[in-house]
Structures are given as structure tokens and as C-alpha cells.
Design an enzyme around this catalytic site. Structure first.
Site, short mmCIF file in Angstrom:
data_model
loop_
_atom_site.label_atom_id
_atom_site.label_comp_id
_atom_site.label_asym_id
_atom_site.label_seq_id
_atom_site.Cartn_x
_atom_site.Cartn_y
_atom_site.Cartn_z
N ILE A 28 10.50 4.26 -8.33
CA ILE A 28 9.51 5.34 -8.30
C ILE A 28 8.72 5.29 -7.00
CG2 ILE A 28 7.44 6.27 -9.40
CD1 ILE A 28 8.51 5.25 -12.06
N ASP A 146 -11.54 0.75 -5.87
CA ASP A 146 -10.60 1.48 -5.01
C ASP A 146 -10.33 2.87 -5.57
OD1 ASP A 146 -9.07 1.84 -2.74
OD2 ASP A 146 -7.27 0.93 -3.60
#
Length: 217
Positions: A28, A146
Site C-alpha cells: 500500500i 504529528d
């Protein structure tokens, strides 16, 4: 041009089986310190995503610890806005992996690159959904550190309504580490972890001391 294939050296390839039951289908994505593949459970038939720590980082204890922290964080947070983690394990190479919920959709960075700024009501809806996940993370003494469009994944509920998933707790900070000096920290004083464009001022100065307010920023 490097297509990232070299990053996957030593990791399972399409057709390989993980833990004797997960058949790897395709890569992916890969980048930073991890790679993600899609796989299908051989007996049950359902699809999962498997995230691996790249082989080159296995020799770094802090990298392995952060990877496992991400798995623990996902298990601790029960919000529908977090990708579920059902298991962890280790390859023969020593590379740790986690079995995750397979998501269909794309992250908001891709959406913004294609469509430009989102309509206000749509953007507010997405932010509020992300806040639900963060509220539970903060209640579990975790600071994400983040948050950015690339870590907000746009999926769909069964009824077709948009569903935001907060991804990548790999550099999350456990607040109990800051309270208990006897516990080893994965962040060095004065180090800046995160994505500069989205970091709060205090995180830029030194990620070790941040609290939930850095996620709100």
C-alpha cells in the site's frame, strides 16, 4: 528515480504468508520508518492492513519501541476515529509488525492536492471528528505530536457518511513518562520530532516537554 522498492528489502512480498494465516496481496505504501501491505486472512477471508518496521531500523531499540508504542496507543483508544489494531508480531528478521484495520479511501493531503481548500462546513466536520480521537488519546495520557493532513484518513461509514481516522501514533508522547523520571524516555531533551509546518512553538523548541495543547495547535 528511487521508487521505494529498496525500502522493502527483507519484508514480506505479495504471495507470502504472515503468521501462517495472512496472505500478502500488495504494497500500500512505504516511507519514513515503516511499510504497509494489504493482506487477506486465509481462513476467515477478511482483509487487513499489516504495518512493518523497515528492516534497516530494527537494530535501533528506540525505533522498535516507538513502533510498539503506536500499536499500544491504537489498542488503548476505542474511538471509531482510530484505525484498530488487532495483533502484533515479529518476522524472522526481527522486524515487528502490527495487524490493522484495512481502510479504503485516501488521506486529506491527497484530497487537498486534488481539490484545493475544503468547504468550511466539510473542514469543520473533519476537524471535529479528529478531535474526538484526540480527546480520547489525551484522556489516555497520549499526545499525538504529528497531526497533519497526511495523518487524517478520509474513509466512509457503512451508510456512506465521511469518517475521519487519525493515523500514525508512532511519535506519540506518553505523559506519564514526563511525570515519572524513573521511566526511560524515547525523546531526547531539545530534539524536535514531527512535521515542522504543523508543529507548535513549544514542540519546535523541544518535543520532550509538550502536552495535549500541542495537538490543539
Amino acid at each position: 528515480m528511487d521508487d521505494g522498492t529498496n525500502q522493502l528489502e527483507g519484508l514480506p512480498k505479495p504471495g507470502d504468508t504472515i503468521a501462517g494465516k495472512y496472505l500478502v496481496q500488495r504494497v500500500i505504501g512505504a516511507g519514513g520508518m515503516g511499510a504497509v501491505v494489504s493482506a487477506r486472512h486465509a481462513q476467515l477471508g477478511h482483509q487487513v492492513a499489516i504495518k512493518f518496521l523497515l528492516t534497516e531500523f530494527v537494530c535501533f531499540p528506540a525505533a522498535v519501541a516507538r513502533f510498539l508504542r503506536e500499536a499500544r496507543a491504537a489498542v488503548a483508544i476505542h474511538s471509531e476515529h482510530i484505525a484498530r489494531v488487532s495483533d502484533v508480531g515479529e518476522l524472522d528478521t526481527g522486524a515487528p509488525y502490527m495487524i490493522m484495520e484495512y481502510l479504503e479511501g485516501r488521506d486529506l493531503e491527497e484530497v487537498l492536492e486534488e481539490q484545493g481548500p475544503l468547504p468550511v462546513l466539510e473542514a469543520v466536520d473533519y476537524v471535529l471528528q479528529a478531535c474526538e480521537a484526540l480527546a480520547e488519546a489525551h484522556a489516555n495520557a497520549l499526545v499525538h505530536r504529528d497531526l497533519k493532513p497526511a495523518n487524517l484518513f478520509l474513509a466512509q461509514r457503512p451508510d456512506g457518511s465521511p469518517l475521519i481516522k487519525v493515523l500514525d501514533f508512532g511519535i506519540a508522547k506518553a505523559l506519564d513518562e514526563m511525570r515519572d523520571v524513573s521511566k526511560p524516555s524515547l525523546t531526547t531533551t531539545g530534539s524536535a520530532l514531527g512535521t515542522p509546518m504543523y508543529m507548535s512553538p513549544e514542540q519546535v523548541r523541544g518535543a520532550k516537554s509538550v502536552d495535549p495543547r500541542t495537538d490543539i495547535w
